[in-house]
Design an enzyme around this catalytic site. Structure first.
Site, PDB file in Angstrom:
ATOM      1  N   GLU A 166     -81.505 -89.995  27.815  1.00  0.00           N
ATOM      2  CA  GLU A 166     -82.069 -88.692  28.191  1.00  0.00           C
ATOM      3  C   GLU A 166     -81.675 -87.537  27.283  1.00  0.00           C
ATOM      4  O   GLU A 166     -80.935 -86.625  27.694  1.00  0.00           O
ATOM      5  CB  GLU A 166     -81.725 -88.358  29.641  1.00  0.00           C
ATOM      6  N   GLU A 351     -84.772 -96.102  34.549  1.00  0.00           N
ATOM      7  CA  GLU A 351     -84.231 -95.430  35.734  1.00  0.00           C
ATOM      8  C   GLU A 351     -85.374 -94.964  36.606  1.00  0.00           C
ATOM      9  O   GLU A 351     -86.333 -94.357  36.111  1.00  0.00           O
ATOM     10  CB  GLU A 351     -83.406 -94.176  35.375  1.00  0.00           C
TER      11      GLU A 351
HETATM   12  C1  FCB Z   1     -80.639 -89.135  35.295  1.00  0.00           C
HETATM   13  C2  FCB Z   1     -79.351 -89.620  34.668  1.00  0.00           C
HETATM   14  C3  FCB Z   1     -78.486 -90.445  35.570  1.00  0.00           C
HETATM   15  C4  FCB Z   1     -78.535 -89.964  36.995  1.00  0.00           C
HETATM   16  C5  FCB Z   1     -79.954 -89.793  37.464  1.00  0.00           C
HETATM   17  C6  FCB Z   1     -80.107 -89.370  38.892  1.00  0.00           C
HETATM   18  O1  FCB Z   1     -80.989 -87.922  34.745  1.00  0.00           O
HETATM   19  O2  FCB Z   1     -79.618 -90.381  33.520  1.00  0.00           O
HETATM   20  O3  FCB Z   1     -77.193 -90.459  35.028  1.00  0.00           O
HETATM   21  O4  FCB Z   1     -77.784 -88.837  37.139  1.00  0.00           O
HETATM   22  O5  FCB Z   1     -80.605 -88.871  36.656  1.00  0.00           O
END
Ligand code: FCB
Length: 440
Positions: A166, A351
């Site tokens: 990210e 994610e």
């Molecule tokens: C993302 C992050 C992870 C976690 C999620 C909820 O931005 O990569 O570490 O905090 O959000």
């Protein structure tokens, strides 16, 4: 869940994700101070000033945590290797830290779990933060050196490597919005960090290739952006927000360019000669990781400074984070990324998940909201595959309730509940539902 493993192509990878600082317990094993430790120690930055010193004590309890992954029938584990654990001062290797990741990867393989490594999930060593962190170009070379050291230790056994997690959070949230470490609100530092984090990606990729590493990629986060009304000003605002959040990084990594509407705001703060780095930044990757959580509705705000944007509350149901639940956004990005940027390159949802105020009642956690959330996002992924996106895996965020950065331990994303007093793990109902859905 309204899906099953056989709805997805043969070989589709189901996994869960975590990150080092959020679970390991950074006070163990000789890890060095990170910018998150000092950010958290500064009043007002983090709920209850909590930090990752103990977290889930995964450093000692990793065998139990890996058993949970295996028992769920998951195929892979996305984890990160903390720079400050491997090199406490950012430069000098720490044998204890390297040995920890060595054991961890072996323990994954013993359980038949594919290790998906992330090199940088935000544990910048404080010594490098002292020298300007990501606003300083030197950090990119140092990151390359860290890449060499950790790869020499575990590179022979990992299934896939992502350079950066990210970049938008690393650069924009941390240097412009000030919500993450180092907590700056400075346009110049932002412009530099936005470029240097991509240069760090390119530098790491070059180091990995020099060692013959395959399956290398990057993990980007995407946020669905919609104009909050139907005026042309709101449409322009949404376009600018999309350029800053979604297009800056993917365009750099795949085309070697930055969106001109963002450059307009960053000039004259970009580092001199940035154009010369774009070839390194856009060298070929083997896969792209997509993190997706929510959408935002935006408006033009003439009274604020560039980028003149403001967010407006949405009308969809929200999670414990206050994030709107919008599975169509995942379909949008998977199909859009294939169409506009990566073609047939494998995509992984690295994610996706939701926080909820889960509690243990009679030894169990009932979280139907999370089960529906996962189910709906898996169905969106399935539709994206039907529409031609080459999606090869999906990682739920997160295996465990953990340290949710500025929100401390308050927001629970796990499919496994963690009691932060006793550190007891309790698989939630969503864990059992996922297990049933992906059973072979
Ligand atoms: C993302 C992050 C992870 C976690 C999620 C909820 O931005 O990569 O570490 O905090 O959000």
């Amino acid at each position: 869940m309204d899906f099953k493993r056989s709805d997805f192509p043969e070989g589709f990878t189901f996994g869960a994700a975590t990150a080092a600082y959020q679970i390991e317990g950074h006070k163990f094993g000789g890890a060095g101070s990170t910018h998150w430790d000092t950010f958290a120690a500064t009043p007002g930055n983090v709920v209850r000033a909590e930090d990752g010193a103990l977290a889930c004590d995964h450093y000692h309890r990793y065998p139990e945590d890996l058993d949970l992954l295996k028992d769920a029938g998951l195929d892979a584990y996305r984890f990160s290797t903390s720079w400050a654990r491997v090199m406490p001062d950012g430069r000098t290797p720490n044998a204890e830290g390297l040995d920890f990741y060595d054991r961890l990867v072996d323990a994954m393989l013993e359980r038949g779990l594919k290790p998906f490594q992330t090199l940088y999930h935000w544990e910048l060593p404080s010594t490098l933060a002292d020298k300007g962190g990501w606003a300083n170009r030197d950090t990119c070379e140092f990151f390359g050196d860290f890449t060499d050291v950790i790869t020499d230790k575990i590179g022979d056994r990992v299934a896939a490597i992502a350079t950066i997690n990210e970049p938008w959070c690393v650069a924009f949230v941390s240097h412009f919005l000030g919500h993450h470490a180092p907590g700056l609100r400075d346009l110049r530092a932002t412009a530099r960090a936005m470029h240097h984090i991509m240069l760090a990606h390119g530098t790491a990729l070059e180091r990995l290739r020099a060692k013959g590493m395959q399956n290398c990629g990057i993990v980007l986060n995407f946020d669905h952006t919609t104009p909050a009304d139907d005026t042309p000003e709101a449409a322009a605002a949404a376009n600018l927000q999309d350029a800053i959040f979604n297009r800056w990084f993917i365009e750099a990594a795949t085309k070697g360019t930055y969106p001109k509407e963002v450059l307009a705001g960053f000039e004259p703060h970009m580092p001199t000669g940035w154009q010369d780095d774009m070839e390194l930044i856009s060298q070929p990757m083997d896969w792209l990781g997509v993190n997706y959580y929510t959408r935002h509705r935006v408006l033009h705000d003439p009274d604020s400074a560039w980028p003149h944007l403001t967010s407006v509350e949405g009308d969809l149901p929200t999670t414990q984070m206050g994030w709107e639940i919008y599975p169509d956004g995942l379909h949008h990005f998977l199909t859009r990324l294939s169409r506009d940027y990566v073609g047939d390159l494998p995509l992984y949802v690295t994610e996706n998940g939701m926080a909820w105020d889960d509690t243990v009642e009679n030894g169990a956690v009932y979280d139907p909201e999370r089960t529906s959330f996962v189910s709906d996002h898996m169905l969106a992924t399935k539709r994206a595959i039907a529409d031609g996106a080459n999606v090869q895996g999906f990682f739920y965020w997160s295996l465990l309730d953990n340290y949710e950065w500025a929100f401390g331990y308050e927001k629970r994303f796990g499919i496994v509940h963690v009691d932060f007093e006793t550190l007891k793990r309790t698989p939630k109902a969503s864990y059992h539902a996922l297990k049933a859905a992906i059973a072979r």
